[in-house]
Design a protein around this motif. Structure first.
Motif, PDB file in Angstrom:
ATOM      1  N   ARG A  47       0.749  -1.071   0.109  1.00 46.38           N
ATOM      2  CA  ARG A  47      -0.133   0.034  -0.148  1.00 46.38           C
ATOM      3  C   ARG A  47       0.750   1.097   0.321  1.00 46.38           C
ATOM      4  N   SER A  48       2.362   1.234   0.395  1.00 47.63           N
ATOM      5  CA  SER A  48       3.056   2.524   0.574  1.00 47.63           C
ATOM      6  C   SER A  48       3.243   2.884  -0.826  1.00 47.63           C
ATOM      7  N   GLN A  49       3.530   1.243  -2.011  1.00 48.26           N
ATOM      8  CA  GLN A  49       3.509   2.534  -3.168  1.00 48.26           C
ATOM      9  C   GLN A  49       2.239   1.859  -4.026  1.00 48.26           C
ATOM     10  N   GLY A  50       0.896   2.259  -3.465  1.00 42.71           N
ATOM     11  CA  GLY A  50      -0.161   2.042  -4.255  1.00 42.71           C
ATOM     12  C   GLY A  50      -0.633   1.010  -4.750  1.00 42.71           C
ATOM     13  N   ILE A  51      -0.425  -0.442  -4.053  1.00 42.51           N
ATOM     14  CA  ILE A  51      -0.460  -2.011  -4.942  1.00 42.51           C
ATOM     15  C   ILE A  51      -1.914  -2.150  -3.755  1.00 42.51           C
ATOM     16  N   VAL A  52      -2.591  -2.314  -4.139  1.00 46.27           N
ATOM     17  CA  VAL A  52      -3.559  -3.151  -3.592  1.00 46.27           C
ATOM     18  C   VAL A  52      -4.292  -4.779  -4.043  1.00 46.27           C
ATOM     19  N   PHE A  53      -4.481  -5.254  -2.543  1.00 43.66           N
ATOM     20  CA  PHE A  53      -4.590  -7.010  -3.145  1.00 43.66           C
ATOM     21  C   PHE A  53      -6.580  -6.358  -3.333  1.00 43.66           C
ATOM     22  N   ASP A  54      -6.439  -6.923  -4.316  1.00 44.54           N
ATOM     23  CA  ASP A  54      -8.669  -7.108  -4.331  1.00 44.54           C
ATOM     24  C   ASP A  54      -9.346  -8.247  -4.983  1.00 44.54           C
ATOM     25  N   SER A  55      -9.888  -9.028  -4.059  1.00 46.44           N
ATOM     26  CA  SER A  55     -10.189 -10.199  -4.354  1.00 46.44           C
ATOM     27  C   SER A  55     -10.722 -10.768  -5.263  1.00 46.44           C
ATOM     28  N   ASP A  56     -11.409  -9.843  -6.195  1.00 46.98           N
ATOM     29  CA  ASP A  56     -11.902  -9.733  -7.153  1.00 46.98           C
ATOM     30  C   ASP A  56     -11.626 -10.392  -8.429  1.00 46.98           C
ATOM     31  N   LEU A  57     -10.004 -10.025  -8.694  1.00 44.08           N
ATOM     32  CA  LEU A  57      -8.821 -10.482  -9.360  1.00 44.08           C
ATOM     33  C   LEU A  57      -8.425 -11.747  -9.535  1.00 44.08           C
ATOM     34  N   ARG A  58      -9.257 -12.984  -8.811  1.00 51.37           N
ATOM     35  CA  ARG A  58      -8.175 -14.050  -8.014  1.00 51.37           C
ATOM     36  C   ARG A  58      -9.228 -14.821  -7.547  1.00 51.37           C
ATOM     37  N   PHE A  59      -9.619 -15.651  -8.782  1.00 52.78           N
ATOM     38  CA  PHE A  59     -11.025 -16.898  -8.928  1.00 52.78           C
ATOM     39  C   PHE A  59     -10.070 -17.362  -9.407  1.00 52.78           C
ATOM     40  N   ARG A  60     -11.152 -19.409  -9.146  1.00 53.95           N
ATOM     41  CA  ARG A  60     -10.214 -20.160  -9.400  1.00 53.95           C
ATOM     42  C   ARG A  60     -10.678 -20.838 -11.288  1.00 53.95           C
ATOM     43  N   ILE A  61      -9.892 -21.384 -11.681  1.00 50.39           N
ATOM     44  CA  ILE A  61     -10.038 -21.418 -13.020  1.00 50.39           C
ATOM     45  C   ILE A  61      -9.621 -23.898 -13.222  1.00 50.39           C
ATOM     46  N   ASP A  62     -10.424 -23.637 -14.328  1.00 54.35           N
ATOM     47  CA  ASP A  62      -9.952 -25.039 -14.279  1.00 54.35           C
ATOM     48  C   ASP A  62      -8.574 -25.024 -15.013  1.00 54.35           C
ATOM     49  N   CYS A  63      -7.313 -26.079 -14.183  1.00 48.79           N
ATOM     50  CA  CYS A  63      -6.663 -26.268 -14.692  1.00 48.79           C
ATOM     51  C   CYS A  63      -6.171 -26.758 -16.251  1.00 48.79           C
ATOM     52  N   SER A  64      -7.117 -27.122 -16.753  1.00 44.74           N
ATOM     53  CA  SER A  64      -6.759 -27.214 -18.407  1.00 44.74           C
ATOM     54  C   SER A  64      -6.767 -26.076 -19.053  1.00 44.74           C
ATOM     55  N   ALA A  65      -6.746 -24.657 -18.394  1.00 43.96           N
ATOM     56  CA  ALA A  65      -6.800 -23.456 -18.960  1.00 43.96           C
ATOM     57  C   ALA A  65      -5.062 -22.914 -19.056  1.00 43.96           C
ATOM     58  N   GLU A  66      -4.210 -22.694 -20.655  1.00 40.37           N
ATOM     59  CA  GLU A  66      -2.929 -22.684 -20.705  1.00 40.37           C
ATOM     60  C   GLU A  66      -2.532 -21.196 -20.035  1.00 40.37           C
ATOM     61  N   GLU A  67      -3.626 -20.517 -20.326  1.00 43.37           N
ATOM     62  CA  GLU A  67      -2.929 -18.843 -20.764  1.00 43.37           C
ATOM     63  C   GLU A  67      -4.708 -17.977 -20.931  1.00 43.37           C
ATOM     64  N   ILE A  68      -4.432 -16.969 -20.414  1.00 46.46           N
ATOM     65  CA  ILE A  68      -5.414 -15.959 -20.304  1.00 46.46           C
ATOM     66  C   ILE A  68      -5.079 -15.203 -21.969  1.00 46.46           C
ATOM     67  N   ILE A  69      -5.455 -14.639 -22.728  1.00 50.78           N
ATOM     68  CA  ILE A  69      -5.583 -13.939 -23.939  1.00 50.78           C
ATOM     69  C   ILE A  69      -6.476 -13.037 -23.868  1.00 50.78           C
ATOM     70  N   ASN A  70      -6.245 -11.625 -24.648  1.00 52.89           N
ATOM     71  CA  ASN A  70      -6.726 -10.291 -24.808  1.00 52.89           C
ATOM     72  C   ASN A  70      -7.334 -10.143 -23.544  1.00 52.89           C
ATOM     73  N   PRO A  71      -7.219 -10.660 -22.424  1.00 53.49           N
ATOM     74  CA  PRO A  71      -7.822  -9.163 -21.585  1.00 53.49           C
ATOM     75  C   PRO A  71      -8.002  -8.101 -21.757  1.00 53.49           C
ATOM     76  N   ARG A  72      -9.589  -7.167 -21.650  1.00 49.45           N
ATOM     77  CA  ARG A  72      -9.950  -6.227 -21.764  1.00 49.45           C
ATOM     78  C   ARG A  72     -10.624  -5.545 -20.996  1.00 49.45           C
ATOM     79  N   VAL A  73     -10.493  -4.614 -20.518  1.00 51.64           N
ATOM     80  CA  VAL A  73     -11.969  -3.727 -20.427  1.00 51.64           C
ATOM     81  C   VAL A  73     -12.564  -3.172 -20.078  1.00 51.64           C
ATOM     82  N   GLU A  74     -13.921  -3.793 -20.318  1.00 52.64           N
ATOM     83  CA  GLU A  74     -14.886  -3.062 -21.006  1.00 52.64           C
ATOM     84  C   GLU A  74     -15.628  -1.836 -21.180  1.00 52.64           C
TER      85      GLU A  74
END
Length: 281
Positions: free
Chosen positions: A60-87
């Motif tokens: 937090r001293s560097q302005g870096i904040v943990f948010d649990s919405d940004l961490r969630f379970r996924i199927d382990c067959s997932a290899e990579e996240i591609i094209n992430p974007r804010v809509e």
């Protein structure tokens, strides 16, 4: 006679109307003074957030904040996240929760607001298939201030009727005085193959062979306190009619191609894109 602010501005000494000839030069040769009603920004601030889905990265001293919405379970067959974007913002998600006056200065307030961002991403699985347009909703509540947000003396309410005849009622008053502008982008998105770290608050940590997606999102928030006011301003007359639009004739792809500049056939030289002290010696 006139209420003056600390800056010396208050109620205008000049009455809207035609500017006398001897005063024209003082007003930049404008032809008249007019009274316009506009939203005036009384105060604003910029909030920069770097949100991470890995609690070990929080600082937090560097302005870096943990948010649990940004961490969630996924199927382990997932290899990579591609094209992430804010809509963009989830419709109607922006709400002002409270405006708390600062002790001793009721016009300066701490603003607490909430909003939600819609994030889309694609998943590349280990068999080569791709799942597109998966949705993540990032919900945030922030408090900023103190900001100079005086209360309006008059209560201004209006109702509008659109072209279909539907009556559009005004929003909550706090939504009108407090404005939010956001620029956000996904900085990183990773699939964590090993078990989720038990040091992070994750409901799936008790299970084996659980994989997680971890996002990093950068957000700029601009919060503005606005009020509808009437201002006296110099005017040069009504705006002239715009220039006529030019209709673009139907064209073939080859006609467009033949008018393009040829591309660069060779990589740029070092001095084409490096500038600064010492260049040219």
């Amino acid at each position: 006679m006139y209420k003056q602010t600390p800056s010396g501005c208050g109620i205008s000494l000049y009455t809207p109307g035609v500017i006398p000839e001897e005063l024209r030069e003082q007003f930049g040769n404008a032809c008249e003074l007019v009274c316009v009603q506009v939203p005036k920004v009384y105060d604003s601030c910029l909030l920069r957030l770097c949100l991470v889905g890995d609690c070990k990265e929080e600082d937090r001293s560097q302005g870096i904040v943990f948010d649990s919405d940004l961490r969630f379970r996924i199927d382990c067959s997932a290899e990579e996240i591609i094209n992430p974007r804010v809509e963009g913002l989830v419709p109607d998600s922006f709400r002002v929760i409270s405006k708390r006056p600062v002790s001793g200065d009721p016009d300066r307030k701490l603003i607490t607001y909430t909003y939600a961002l819609r994030i889309l991403y694609d998943i590349l699985f280990d068999d080569g298939t791709i799942s597109e347009d998966n949705e993540l909703i990032l919900r945030r509540t922030e408090t900023v201030g103190p900001l100079y947000c005086p209360e309006s003396v008059a209560i201004i309410r209006e109702t509008k009727i659109d072209q279909s005849g539907t009556i559009r009622y005004p929003k909550d008053a706090d939504d009108e005085i407090i404005k939010l502008e956001i620029i956000a982008r996904v900085l990183d998105a990773q699939v964590v193959k090993e078990n989720c770290d038990t040091t992070c608050p994750d409901p799936y940590d008790a299970y084996e062979n659980v994989c997680c997606v971890v996002f990093t999102v950068g957000i700029y928030n601009i919060i503005k306190c606005e009020l509808e006011v009437q201002l006296v301003i110099p005017a040069f007359g009504f705006c002239p009619p715009p220039a006529p639009c030019e209709r673009r004739p139907d064209r073939t792809p080859c006609e467009d191609f033949n008018e393009e500049l040829p591309p660069e056939f060779f990589p740029p030289q070092l001095d084409d894109f490096i500038t600064g002290p010492g260049i040219g010696f």
